[in-house]
Design an enzyme around this catalytic site. Structure first.
Site, PDB file in Angstrom:
ATOM      1  N   TYR A 185      -3.602  60.415  35.072  1.00  0.00           N
ATOM      2  CA  TYR A 185      -4.430  59.790  36.141  1.00  0.00           C
ATOM      3  C   TYR A 185      -5.300  60.776  36.417  1.00  0.00           C
ATOM      4  CZ  TYR A 185      -5.231  57.268  40.431  1.00  0.00           C
ATOM      5  OH  TYR A 185      -6.098  56.402  41.161  1.00  0.00           O
ATOM      6  N   GLN A 237      -1.074  50.973  41.592  1.00  0.00           N
ATOM      7  CA  GLN A 237      -0.786  49.996  40.352  1.00  0.00           C
ATOM      8  C   GLN A 237      -0.726  50.369  39.123  1.00  0.00           C
ATOM      9  OE1 GLN A 237      -2.959  49.790  42.865  1.00  0.00           O
ATOM     10  NE2 GLN A 237      -5.087  49.344  42.119  1.00  0.00           N
ATOM     11  N   ASN A 243      -4.385  60.148  45.447  1.00  0.00           N
ATOM     12  CA  ASN A 243      -4.510  60.353  46.973  1.00  0.00           C
ATOM     13  C   ASN A 243      -2.757  60.270  47.257  1.00  0.00           C
ATOM     14  OD1 ASN A 243      -3.571  57.683  46.300  1.00  0.00           O
ATOM     15  ND2 ASN A 243      -5.531  56.895  47.112  1.00  0.00           N
ATOM     16  N   SER A 302      -4.449  72.204  48.649  1.00  0.00           N
ATOM     17  CA  SER A 302      -5.091  73.335  48.007  1.00  0.00           C
ATOM     18  C   SER A 302      -4.863  74.639  48.740  1.00  0.00           C
ATOM     19  CB  SER A 302      -6.237  73.188  47.549  1.00  0.00           C
ATOM     20  OG  SER A 302      -6.748  74.353  46.739  1.00  0.00           O
ATOM     21  N   GLN A 329     -11.716  77.095  48.523  1.00  0.00           N
ATOM     22  CA  GLN A 329     -10.507  76.183  48.670  1.00  0.00           C
ATOM     23  C   GLN A 329     -10.414  75.426  50.064  1.00  0.00           C
ATOM     24  OE1 GLN A 329      -8.555  75.532  45.835  1.00  0.00           O
ATOM     25  NE2 GLN A 329     -10.173  76.675  45.101  1.00  0.00           N
ATOM     26  N   HIS A 377     -11.932  71.808  49.990  1.00  0.00           N
ATOM     27  CA  HIS A 377     -11.312  70.568  49.630  1.00  0.00           C
ATOM     28  C   HIS A 377     -11.135  69.520  50.423  1.00  0.00           C
ATOM     29  CE1 HIS A 377     -10.639  71.394  45.313  1.00  0.00           C
ATOM     30  NE2 HIS A 377     -10.377  72.544  45.330  1.00  0.00           N
ATOM     31  N   GLU A 387      -0.339  79.079  45.897  1.00  0.00           N
ATOM     32  CA  GLU A 387      -1.098  78.403  44.753  1.00  0.00           C
ATOM     33  C   GLU A 387      -2.004  79.356  43.875  1.00  0.00           C
ATOM     34  OE1 GLU A 387      -3.544  74.473  43.580  1.00  0.00           O
ATOM     35  OE2 GLU A 387      -3.812  75.055  45.810  1.00  0.00           O
ATOM     36  N   HIS A 388      -3.064  79.977  44.557  1.00  0.00           N
ATOM     37  CA  HIS A 388      -4.062  80.606  44.157  1.00  0.00           C
ATOM     38  C   HIS A 388      -3.908  82.030  44.662  1.00  0.00           C
ATOM     39  CE1 HIS A 388      -5.879  76.666  43.681  1.00  0.00           C
ATOM     40  NE2 HIS A 388      -6.094  76.864  42.572  1.00  0.00           N
ATOM     41  N   ASP A 400     -10.631  77.513  38.369  1.00  0.00           N
ATOM     42  CA  ASP A 400     -10.941  75.865  38.699  1.00  0.00           C
ATOM     43  C   ASP A 400     -11.463  75.261  37.364  1.00  0.00           C
ATOM     44  OD1 ASP A 400      -9.247  75.721  41.152  1.00  0.00           O
ATOM     45  OD2 ASP A 400     -11.199  75.941  42.201  1.00  0.00           O
ATOM     46  N   GLU A 405      41.116  69.519  31.354  1.00  0.00           N
ATOM     47  CA  GLU A 405      40.362  68.364  32.167  1.00  0.00           C
ATOM     48  C   GLU A 405      40.901  67.139  31.976  1.00  0.00           C
ATOM     49  OE1 GLU A 405      36.356  68.833  30.955  1.00  0.00           O
ATOM     50  OE2 GLU A 405      36.184  70.876  31.566  1.00  0.00           O
ATOM     51  N   HIS A 456      38.500  63.733  24.038  1.00  0.00           N
ATOM     52  CA  HIS A 456      37.727  64.749  23.723  1.00  0.00           C
ATOM     53  C   HIS A 456      38.659  65.864  22.914  1.00  0.00           C
ATOM     54  CE1 HIS A 456      34.909  63.583  26.649  1.00  0.00           C
ATOM     55  NE2 HIS A 456      34.098  64.626  26.693  1.00  0.00           N
TER      56      HIS A 456
END
Length: 434
Positions: A135, A196, A219, A242, A264, A267, A332-333, A366, A420, A425
C-alpha cells in the site's frame, strides 16, 4: 508569534518516569465509527468484488472508472515515469535504491540443517512469500521512498509477485512514486486506495489478486482495515505517529539538533520529538535555535503543535542515565549525537534505528542510508524490529528420522502422548518402534 517553550523533565525528580509516561501517552483507541465503516467496506468488497472496488474508488477518489481493467496501470506507464524524471531525481532515486538493495542482500535468511549421530536430519527451510501487497499513500502524501523501502526487500527475498496499490485522486498520479515502483521491480500496480484496497488485496477480486501479506503505510482507514484483515493475510505492523529521540552531550551544533527534531515533528501534530542531554545550558541553546529556525519552516504550524503538545527536553546527570531513559521509551528513531556513540550504543537495548555520531542525521535513514525506514513506533521496539527481507520469507521446520531415531523418539513420544490422553498420537509413534 509567541516564543515556543518545550516541556522540561528532569531525571532527578522522584516522579520522573511517571511524568515521562504521561508525555509519551498517545491514545490509539479505535474509533468505533471508523471501525464500523471499515467493516462495511470490507464486507462490500468480499461480496461484490470489482464492482464495489470501482464504486468506492469513484466515490472517494472522485474518478469515473467504468471497468475494472482501468484500475491497473500498464508497465509502460511506470517506465515512462522513470524515463521522464529529471537527471537529479533519477540519479538520487537510483542511488537510494542501490543502497537499500545492498543492505537488504545482507539480511537474507538461508536454509540450514544438521545430521545427528543416528542419521536423523533436522533443519529449517527458508521460502519466500508468493504474493505481497504494497500500500502506497496517494494525493498529498506521496512517498517514493516508502515504495523503495517496502518493495526492494520483498524482491530481494524472492517474492514472486509484488502488487502495489496507490490511490490517484482526480486521476492524478505521482511520477516519482511510479518511477520508484519501476526501478524497485513492482510487478503490478492498481490505482485504488483506502480500506477497499486493503480488502481487495486480502480477499482478492476477479481483477485484483489476493496476496499473502500486506505492507505499507496509510491513514486511519487503511490501518484499521489492516487490523481487521490480519489473520486472513499477514501485515507488517500498525504504525503510530513518527518519533525521534536525540541524545546529545552538548557538543553538537544547537541548530543541527533543532532541525533534527523538526524533521520528525513536521510529519503531523501527533509526532513526538524528544531531546536528552546532561547539559542544561545546551537545552536552552536548542530551545533558542528552535525559536530562531521555526519561522523559516514551511510546516511551522505542524511543528509548533507537535513540539508543544508532545515534545520534551530531558535533563540527565550523565549518558548512563540517558541510556536508561532511551530503553524506557524504546524510540522509533534514536540519534546518539555524542563523542563516543559506539560506547553508548552498547547500553541501548530498545530502538528501531540508531543513528550514530554527530553527522548522522535521521533524515538520511528516511531516504538513502540503506537500512529500512519502516520502524516500530509507540514503544513497540521493545519487542519488534525494522521491516526487512526476513518479513518476506517464511521458515519451515525439517525433520527426517532414521529408523533408529524413530524407535528411540517413538518411545518418548508415546509416554508423553499417553500422559496427555492422546492415544492415537501414542500409537502412531509406537508403530515405528522396533
Amino acid at each position: 508569534m509567541n516564543t515556543l517553550k518545550i516541556r522540561r523533565l528532569d531525571f532527578a525528580d522522584s516522579d520522573f518516569f511517571n511524568q515521562l509516561d504521561q508525555r509519551l501517552a498517545f491514545d490509539q483507541a479505535d474509533d468505533l465509527e471508523i471501525h464500523q465503516r471499515v467493516l462495511e467496506i470490507i464486507g462490500k468488497v468480499r461480496q461484490h468484488g470489482d464492482a464495489s472496488v470501482i464504486e468506492l474508488t469513484n466515490q472517494f477518489d472522485h474518478r469515473q472508472i467504468k471497468k475494472a481493467a482501468e484500475l491497473e496501470l500498464p508497465k509502460t506507464v511506470l517506465q515512462n515515469a522513470w524515463d521522464n524524471l529529471s537527471a537529479n531525481q533519477a540519479e538520487s532515486l537510483q542511488i537510494a535504491a542501490n543502497r537499500i538493495r545492498a543492505y537488504a542482500e545482507e539480511q537474507k535468511l538461508e536454509s540450514w540443517q544438521y545430521v545427528e549421530d543416528d542419521g536423523t536430519v533436522l533443519g529449517q527451510k527458508i521460502s519466500p512469500l508468493d504474493k505481497v501487497g504494497l500500500y502506497v499513500p496517494g494525493g498529498k502524501a506521496s512517498y517514493p521512498s516508502s515504495v523503495l523501502m517496502n518493495a526492494i526487500p520483498a524482491k530481494v527475498a524472492g517474492v514472486k509477485e509484488l502488487v502495489m496499490v496507490v490511490p490517484t485522486p482526480n486521476d492524478e498520479t505521482n511520477p516519482m512514486v511510479l518511477a520508484a515502483a519501476y526501478i524497485a521491480g513492482v510487478d503490478r500496480v492498481f490505482t485504488i486506495g483506502g480500506a477497499q484496497a486493503i480488502a481487495a488485496l486480502a480477499y482478492g477480486t476477479k481483477t485484483i489478486p489476493a496476496v499473502d501479506k500486506i505492507v505499507g503505510p496509510g491513514n486511519i482507514y487503511v490501518a484499521t482495515a489492516k487490523k481487521l484483515v490480519f489473520g486472513k493475510v499477514g501485515i507488517d505492523m500498525i504504525a503510530g505517529p513518527s518519533e525521534i529521540l536525540v541524545v546529545c552531550d552538548g557538543q553538537t551544533s544547537a541548530d543541527w539538533i533543532a532541525m533534527d527534531l523538526f524533521s520528525q515533528a513536521e510529519h503531523d501534530e501527533d509526532a513526538q520529538a524528544i531531546l536528552i542531554s546532561p547539559d542544561h545550558d545546551f537545552l536552552d541553546q536548542v530551545e533558542a535555535s528552535i525559536n530562531k529556525l521555526l519561522p523559516e519552516m514551511e510546516r511551522a504550524d505542524i511543528i509548533r503543535s507537535s513540539l508543544t503538545n508532545r515534545g520534551a527536553f530531558i535533563k540527565v546527570a550523565g549518558l548512563d542515565q540517558a541510556a536508561d531513559v532511551v530503553n524506557h521509551i524504546a524510540p522509533e528513531h534514536l540519534e546518539l549525537s555524542v563523542e563516543n556513540p559506539e560506547d553508548l550504543c552498547q547500553k541501548i537495548q530498545h530502538a528501531g534505528a540508531i543513528f550514530m555520531g554527530r553527522y548522522t542525521a535521521e533524515a538520511l535513514g528516511d531516504y538513502c542510508a540503506g537500512p529500512n525506514h519502516v520502524l516500530p513506533t509507540s514503544g513497540t521496539a521493545r519487542f519488534s524490529s525494522p521491516l526487512g527481507v526476513y518479513d518476506f520469507q517464511k521458515r519451515s521446520s525439517l525433520i527426517n528420522c532414521s529408523p533408529k531415531s524413530a524407535s528411540r523418539l517413538g518411545e518418548i513420544a508415546s509416554i508423553l502422548a499417553r500422559s496427555e490422553g492422546l492415544t492415537a498420537h501414542a500409537r502412531s509413534a509406537e508403530y515405528r518402534i522396533k
